[in-house]
Design a protein around this motif. Structure first.
Motif, PDB file in Angstrom:
ATOM      1  N   MET A   1       0.818  -1.212   0.000  1.00 14.83           N
ATOM      2  CA  MET A   1       0.000   0.000   0.000  1.00 14.83           C
ATOM      3  C   MET A   1       0.851   1.261   0.000  1.00 14.83           C
ATOM      4  O   MET A   1       0.520   2.246  -0.668  1.00 14.83           O
ATOM      5  CB  MET A   1      -0.915  -0.016   1.228  1.00 14.83           C
ATOM      6  CG  MET A   1      -1.988  -1.087   1.185  1.00 14.83           C
ATOM      7  SD  MET A   1      -3.103  -0.887  -0.233  1.00 14.83           S
ATOM      8  CE  MET A   1      -3.821   0.700   0.155  1.00 14.83           C
ATOM      9  N   ASN A   2       1.969   1.249   0.729  1.00  9.60           N
ATOM     10  CA  ASN A   2       2.821   2.440   0.780  1.00  9.60           C
ATOM     11  C   ASN A   2       3.439   2.729  -0.586  1.00  9.60           C
ATOM     12  O   ASN A   2       3.468   3.889  -1.032  1.00  9.60           O
ATOM     13  CB  ASN A   2       3.920   2.257   1.828  1.00  9.60           C
ATOM     14  CG  ASN A   2       3.369   2.189   3.232  1.00  9.60           C
ATOM     15  OD1 ASN A   2       2.325   2.798   3.534  1.00  9.60           O
ATOM     16  ND2 ASN A   2       4.043   1.474   4.115  1.00  9.60           N
ATOM     17  N   ASP A   3       3.944   1.685  -1.240  1.00 12.45           N
ATOM     18  CA  ASP A   3       4.544   1.890  -2.563  1.00 12.45           C
ATOM     19  C   ASP A   3       3.500   2.359  -3.579  1.00 12.45           C
ATOM     20  O   ASP A   3       3.781   3.239  -4.401  1.00 12.45           O
ATOM     21  CB  ASP A   3       5.191   0.593  -3.055  1.00 12.45           C
ATOM     22  CG  ASP A   3       6.432   0.229  -2.257  1.00 12.45           C
ATOM     23  OD1 ASP A   3       7.008   1.139  -1.635  1.00 12.45           O
ATOM     24  OD2 ASP A   3       6.815  -0.953  -2.242  1.00 12.45           O
ATOM     25  N   ARG A   4       2.312   1.806  -3.498  1.00  9.42           N
ATOM     26  CA  ARG A   4       1.255   2.216  -4.431  1.00  9.42           C
ATOM     27  C   ARG A   4       0.875   3.668  -4.215  1.00  9.42           C
ATOM     28  O   ARG A   4       0.681   4.434  -5.169  1.00  9.42           O
ATOM     29  CB  ARG A   4       0.039   1.306  -4.259  1.00  9.42           C
ATOM     30  CG  ARG A   4       0.290  -0.144  -4.626  1.00  9.42           C
ATOM     31  CD  ARG A   4      -0.796  -1.027  -4.051  1.00  9.42           C
ATOM     32  NE  ARG A   4      -2.094  -0.712  -4.627  1.00  9.42           N
ATOM     33  CZ  ARG A   4      -2.602  -1.346  -5.673  1.00  9.42           C
ATOM     34  NH1 ARG A   4      -1.921  -2.323  -6.247  1.00  9.42           N
ATOM     35  NH2 ARG A   4      -3.781  -1.033  -6.138  1.00  9.42           N
ATOM     36  N   GLN A   5       0.761   4.056  -2.937  1.00 10.94           N
ATOM     37  CA  GLN A   5       0.361   5.423  -2.636  1.00 10.94           C
ATOM     38  C   GLN A   5       1.434   6.417  -3.070  1.00 10.94           C
ATOM     39  O   GLN A   5       1.133   7.462  -3.665  1.00 10.94           O
ATOM     40  CB  GLN A   5       0.083   5.562  -1.132  1.00 10.94           C
ATOM     41  CG  GLN A   5      -0.477   6.911  -0.728  1.00 10.94           C
ATOM     42  CD  GLN A   5      -1.848   7.174  -1.315  1.00 10.94           C
ATOM     43  OE1 GLN A   5      -2.634   6.250  -1.480  1.00 10.94           O
ATOM     44  NE2 GLN A   5      -2.141   8.430  -1.626  1.00 10.94           N
ATOM     45  N   LYS A   6       2.696   6.114  -2.793  1.00 14.11           N
ATOM     46  CA  LYS A   6       3.782   7.003  -3.201  1.00 14.11           C
ATOM     47  C   LYS A   6       3.865   7.115  -4.717  1.00 14.11           C
ATOM     48  O   LYS A   6       4.094   8.197  -5.266  1.00 14.11           O
ATOM     49  CB  LYS A   6       5.110   6.490  -2.641  1.00 14.11           C
ATOM     50  CG  LYS A   6       5.238   6.603  -1.134  1.00 14.11           C
ATOM     51  CD  LYS A   6       6.576   6.047  -0.653  1.00 14.11           C
ATOM     52  CE  LYS A   6       6.701   6.141   0.851  1.00 14.11           C
ATOM     53  NZ  LYS A   6       7.988   5.548   1.333  1.00 14.11           N
TER      54      LYS A   6
ATOM     55  N   MET B   1       1.408   6.666  -6.958  1.00 12.61           N
ATOM     56  CA  MET B   1       0.284   7.419  -7.491  1.00 12.61           C
ATOM     57  C   MET B   1       0.415   8.901  -7.195  1.00 12.61           C
ATOM     58  O   MET B   1       0.083   9.750  -8.042  1.00 12.61           O
ATOM     59  CB  MET B   1      -1.033   6.883  -6.916  1.00 12.61           C
ATOM     60  CG  MET B   1      -1.373   5.460  -7.333  1.00 12.61           C
ATOM     61  SD  MET B   1      -1.471   5.241  -9.124  1.00 12.61           S
ATOM     62  CE  MET B   1      -2.771   6.384  -9.543  1.00 12.61           C
ATOM     63  N   ASP B   2       0.907   9.252  -6.017  1.00 15.16           N
ATOM     64  CA  ASP B   2       1.099  10.662  -5.682  1.00 15.16           C
ATOM     65  C   ASP B   2       2.172  11.309  -6.556  1.00 15.16           C
ATOM     66  O   ASP B   2       2.099  12.503  -6.867  1.00 15.16           O
ATOM     67  CB  ASP B   2       1.490  10.809  -4.210  1.00 15.16           C
ATOM     68  CG  ASP B   2       0.345  10.432  -3.282  1.00 15.16           C
ATOM     69  OD1 ASP B   2      -0.818  10.441  -3.747  1.00 15.16           O
ATOM     70  OD2 ASP B   2       0.603  10.114  -2.102  1.00 15.16           O
TER      71      ASP B   2
ATOM     72  N   LYS C   1     -14.053   0.958  -3.343  1.00 19.12           N
ATOM     73  CA  LYS C   1     -12.808   0.394  -3.876  1.00 19.12           C
ATOM     74  C   LYS C   1     -12.987  -1.082  -4.228  1.00 19.12           C
ATOM     75  O   LYS C   1     -12.519  -1.537  -5.283  1.00 19.12           O
ATOM     76  CB  LYS C   1     -11.675   0.554  -2.864  1.00 19.12           C
ATOM     77  CG  LYS C   1     -10.309   0.100  -3.376  1.00 19.12           C
ATOM     78  CD  LYS C   1      -9.233   0.352  -2.333  1.00 19.12           C
ATOM     79  CE  LYS C   1      -7.853   0.018  -2.891  1.00 19.12           C
ATOM     80  NZ  LYS C   1      -7.754  -1.354  -3.396  1.00 19.12           N
TER      81      LYS C   1
ATOM     82  N   ASP D   1      -6.846   2.676  -8.059  1.00 18.41           N
ATOM     83  CA  ASP D   1      -6.244   3.747  -7.268  1.00 18.41           C
ATOM     84  C   ASP D   1      -6.312   5.077  -8.002  1.00 18.41           C
ATOM     85  O   ASP D   1      -6.583   6.125  -7.400  1.00 18.41           O
ATOM     86  CB  ASP D   1      -4.785   3.401  -6.945  1.00 18.41           C
ATOM     87  CG  ASP D   1      -4.671   2.156  -6.095  1.00 18.41           C
ATOM     88  OD1 ASP D   1      -5.648   1.841  -5.385  1.00 18.41           O
ATOM     89  OD2 ASP D   1      -3.617   1.495  -6.132  1.00 18.41           O
ATOM     90  N   TYR D   2      -6.074   5.045  -9.296  1.00 15.94           N
ATOM     91  CA  TYR D   2      -6.134   6.287 -10.071  1.00 15.94           C
ATOM     92  C   TYR D   2      -7.565   6.821 -10.142  1.00 15.94           C
ATOM     93  O   TYR D   2      -7.790   8.027 -10.015  1.00 15.94           O
ATOM     94  CB  TYR D   2      -5.595   6.060 -11.478  1.00 15.94           C
ATOM     95  CG  TYR D   2      -5.883   7.222 -12.403  1.00 15.94           C
ATOM     96  CD1 TYR D   2      -5.283   8.455 -12.193  1.00 15.94           C
ATOM     97  CD2 TYR D   2      -6.769   7.082 -13.462  1.00 15.94           C
ATOM     98  CE1 TYR D   2      -5.554   9.527 -13.025  1.00 15.94           C
ATOM     99  CE2 TYR D   2      -7.042   8.152 -14.292  1.00 15.94           C
ATOM    100  CZ  TYR D   2      -6.428   9.371 -14.077  1.00 15.94           C
ATOM    101  OH  TYR D   2      -6.704  10.423 -14.897  1.00 15.94           O
TER     102      TYR D   2
ATOM    103  N   LYS E   1      -8.412   8.345  -6.863  1.00 12.71           N
ATOM    104  CA  LYS E   1      -7.655   9.590  -6.674  1.00 12.71           C
ATOM    105  C   LYS E   1      -8.286  10.722  -7.469  1.00 12.71           C
ATOM    106  O   LYS E   1      -8.384  11.855  -6.991  1.00 12.71           O
ATOM    107  CB  LYS E   1      -6.194   9.380  -7.118  1.00 12.71           C
ATOM    108  CG  LYS E   1      -5.292  10.577  -6.837  1.00 12.71           C
ATOM    109  CD  LYS E   1      -3.871  10.263  -7.232  1.00 12.71           C
ATOM    110  CE  LYS E   1      -2.961  11.446  -6.952  1.00 12.71           C
ATOM    111  NZ  LYS E   1      -2.879  11.733  -5.505  1.00 12.71           N
TER     112      LYS E   1
END
Length: 342
Positions: free
Chosen positions: A111-116, A118-119, A277, A333-334, A337
């Motif tokens: 989750m952390n890698d995905r969030q970083k 995408m941001d 989601k 995720d996109y 977002k």
């Protein structure tokens, strides 16, 4: 006395013809130039050298990925991240961000890698989405891949329906039972209820060009939905259709139109116990990846033959969205977002 005052005094003495002062002035000029190089040019050179080191490190990572078998190569990409480290050479800044290139399995992103990711890739979805599409188009054009385009034509399309009259057309349980019984008798050639012919579309022709957005306008009950259903090959079999619908010259009975086009109804049915989601992820898994995996395989093969290293962010997004069996897709995720930004 300030440094500039000393230099002006030396310049005045040089005009008077004092050779000793001239040598002192030149010495001060060299010293000043060397000090400026240390605190300005030296910093830029260190930045250039660190950038070159980052590029070399990334190139080595890509070279290692290209040596993997095709199955592993299409599931491995590079994720860039910034790590703050102490910077001792430049007193003005205590920390400096260093780029770290990490090989990742696109199917096992946490989750952390995905969030970083995408941001970083979609900071402003409305703007960065266009940038991503342009980079995607540039990547496939660079190796000479042409995406297939579909042109839809409909010539002299006429759609008619036989409708019941009066209260017989109401959706009640007795009418539904009578419809079943009459359908059975209809197989024997017996017609009991009176019907009237309703023309929904009459002699409609048009062309839907590829790579364009087509807007259909019309008042209620003008046949917009019926036209879209006909183009998608999802019309009710009880309707009578005349005319011709083709996809790149092929008729609907010559291929499976549902694999090329889809009709999205205005009314969506969702499971109430699932979150937003989970609903998106479930829909994505039902749709599958389509031809994205085949496109990625051909793209990776041509880039390897041409010695081209792709952009890490675009490569990671394309590989992560082309893998089957992933419980949560980056497309979800996109989408979430972008919804939060509206």
């Amino acid at each position: 006395m300030e440094h500039h005052d000393i230099e002006k005094a030396m310049m005045r003495n040089s005009r008077r013809g004092n050779p000793r002062n001239n040598s002192i002035s030149r010495s001060l000029s060299r010293t000043t130039w060397s000090m400026e190089e240390v605190f300005s040019g030296g910093r830029h050179s260190r930045r250039r050298s660190s950038r070159a080191v980052d590029e070399d490190e990334e190139a080595l990572k890509w070279a290692a990925i290209e040596k993997l078998p095709t199955y592993d190569r299409l599931r491995t990409s590079i994720m860039q991240s910034f790590v703050e480290t102490e910077q001792q050479q430049i007193p003005q800044s205590d920390t400096n961000k260093v780029v770290v290139h990490k090989e990742v399995d696109v199917r096992k992103l946490d989750m952390n890698d995905r969030q970083k990711f995408m941001d970083k890739l979609f900071k402003v979805p409305e703007e960065d989405n266009e940038k991503y599409l342009k980079k995607f188009r540039h990547r496939i054009d660079k190796v000479g891949i042409r995406l297939p385009k579909v042109e839809v034509r409909f010539d002299h399309l006429t759609i008619e329906a036989n409708c019941y009259i009066g209260t017989r057309a109401l959706p009640t349980l007795p009418n539904a039972a009578r419809n079943i019984a009459e359908s059975i008798l209809g197989l024997l050639g017996i017609e009991m209820a009176k019907r009237t012919k309703l023309t929904i579309l009459k002699d409609v022709s048009g062309i839907i060009k590829p790579s364009r957005m087509t807007l259909i306008l019309g008042p209620p009950s003008s046949g917009k939905t019926t036209l879209l259903l006909a183009l998608a090959g999802k019309l009710n079999r009880d309707l009578k259709v005349r005319g011709e619908i083709t996809y790149n010259g092929y008729r609907l009975n010559e291929f499976v139109p549902q694999k090329t086009s889809a009709y999205i109804s205005q009314n969506d049915v969702h499971v109430g116990e699932m979150t937003v989601k989970e609903t998106f992820d479930f829909s994505a898994r039902c749709l599958g990846v389509g031809t994205r995996y085949e496109l990625l395989s051909e793209l990776a093969r041509r880039e390897k033959d041409a010695g081209i290293f792709p952009e890490a962010e675009i490569d990671l997004f394309m590989k992560a969205t082309a893998m089957e069996g992933v419980e949560s897709s980056l497309i979800t995720d996109y989408t979430l977002k972008r919804m939060t930004k509206v």
